[in-house]
Design a protein around this motif. Sequence first.
Motif, PDB file in Angstrom:
ATOM      1  N   UNK A  36      25.847 -48.107 -19.804  1.00 13.05           N
ATOM      2  CA  UNK A  36      26.190 -49.201 -20.703  1.00 13.05           C
ATOM      3  C   UNK A  36      27.306 -50.080 -20.185  1.00 13.05           C
ATOM      4  N   UNK A  37      27.716 -51.003 -21.041  1.00 14.32           N
ATOM      5  CA  UNK A  37      28.770 -51.966 -20.727  1.00 14.32           C
ATOM      6  C   UNK A  37      29.729 -52.070 -21.906  1.00 14.32           C
ATOM      7  N   UNK A  38      30.986 -52.285 -21.591  1.00 17.75           N
ATOM      8  CA  UNK A  38      32.007 -52.516 -22.612  1.00 17.75           C
ATOM      9  C   UNK A  38      32.620 -53.888 -22.378  1.00 17.75           C
ATOM     10  N   UNK A  39      32.586 -54.743 -23.395  1.00 19.38           N
ATOM     11  CA  UNK A  39      33.150 -56.090 -23.328  1.00 19.38           C
ATOM     12  C   UNK A  39      34.461 -56.085 -24.117  1.00 19.38           C
ATOM     13  N   UNK A  40      35.562 -56.328 -23.437  1.00 19.38           N
ATOM     14  CA  UNK A  40      36.870 -56.257 -24.083  1.00 19.38           C
ATOM     15  C   UNK A  40      37.324 -57.621 -24.575  1.00 19.38           C
ATOM     16  N   UNK A  41      38.350 -57.608 -25.408  1.00 18.46           N
ATOM     17  CA  UNK A  41      38.838 -58.844 -26.025  1.00 18.46           C
ATOM     18  C   UNK A  41      39.477 -59.797 -25.022  1.00 18.46           C
ATOM     19  N   UNK A  46      33.187 -53.980 -18.406  1.00 19.81           N
ATOM     20  CA  UNK A  46      33.229 -52.733 -17.649  1.00 19.81           C
ATOM     21  C   UNK A  46      31.879 -52.032 -17.766  1.00 19.81           C
ATOM     22  N   UNK A  47      31.342 -51.606 -16.630  1.00 20.35           N
ATOM     23  CA  UNK A  47      30.034 -50.953 -16.610  1.00 20.35           C
ATOM     24  C   UNK A  47      30.164 -49.528 -16.095  1.00 20.35           C
ATOM     25  N   UNK A  48      29.363 -48.650 -16.647  1.00 21.88           N
ATOM     26  CA  UNK A  48      29.373 -47.248 -16.230  1.00 21.88           C
ATOM     27  C   UNK A  48      28.676 -46.409 -17.274  1.00 21.88           C
ATOM     28  N   UNK A  49      29.116 -45.184 -17.410  1.00 23.97           N
ATOM     29  CA  UNK A  49      28.596 -44.312 -18.458  1.00 23.97           C
ATOM     30  C   UNK A  49      29.483 -44.455 -19.688  1.00 23.97           C
ATOM     31  N   UNK A  50      28.838 -44.634 -20.842  1.00 24.99           N
ATOM     32  CA  UNK A  50      29.561 -44.945 -22.078  1.00 24.99           C
ATOM     33  C   UNK A  50      29.269 -43.877 -23.128  1.00 24.99           C
ATOM     34  N   UNK A  51      30.330 -43.480 -23.817  1.00 22.55           N
ATOM     35  CA  UNK A  51      30.212 -42.516 -24.920  1.00 22.55           C
ATOM     36  C   UNK A  51      31.046 -43.033 -26.089  1.00 22.55           C
ATOM     37  N   UNK A  52      30.499 -42.949 -27.303  1.00 23.09           N
ATOM     38  CA  UNK A  52      31.186 -43.556 -28.442  1.00 23.09           C
ATOM     39  C   UNK A  52      31.505 -42.535 -29.528  1.00 23.09           C
ATOM     40  N   UNK A  53      32.514 -42.871 -30.328  1.00 20.30           N
ATOM     41  CA  UNK A  53      32.960 -42.039 -31.442  1.00 20.30           C
ATOM     42  C   UNK A  53      33.217 -42.966 -32.617  1.00 20.30           C
ATOM     43  N   UNK A  54      32.239 -43.072 -33.518  1.00 19.66           N
ATOM     44  CA  UNK A  54      32.371 -43.992 -34.646  1.00 19.66           C
ATOM     45  C   UNK A  54      33.332 -43.467 -35.703  1.00 19.66           C
TER      46      UNK A  54
END
Length: 216
Positions: A36-41, A46-54
Amino acid sequence: MNKIIKSYILTLALMLMSGSLLIAQNQFPSQIWHKGNIHTTDGQVYSGLVKYDLDNNLVQLQVETIATFTASNVTYFEILDDIYGGLRKFYSLPYSLNGDYETPIFFEVLTEGEEIALLCREYIATDSRNMNAWGPVGMNPFWGPQNMIGYRLAFNYYFFKDNQIQRYSMKKKDLFAMLPGHDDEISLFMRKNRLEHDKRGDLLRIAAYYNELNKN
């Protein structure tokens, strides 16, 4: 005797491996890493392996090391979830979960249009009705009897309309209140396609159909 012991050990190892595979297969989306990708403010991607905690509104990125981001410094992130539904996007939006004050939290966007967007937040719920769902339940051959409780993936749903995030009560009458102006068309659409008012895929189709109706 040695042959019997070796045979027993091999059988035990196979059973343990099968159990490990079952546990891995029964992991929830938030418990595994996704591409996945993370788009920051600040405009970075940032691209790589993504793990989330809602629950804690955190998202992690694994490249060579693990970096943790909060909903306050992320605009949105996206993951490729091969098991549970392809490309999924989560946006950071201000909302008051506890009725105190608004703070950025993550919402998954299921569908969006000019009139409304359908959002959701997943969570892991206990479920004593489904004994075979998600994880070890009942009698375990290695550890003995366990609590007769399973686990399931559950969702809270929200509609973004009139520049506000409004939680959906999961009641059919409130669905029509959230989607005003086309009651007859939506009722017919739901009957023809056998759609329910409280299922993820069905709600997505209903919300997308409502946005199409409002284009005309």
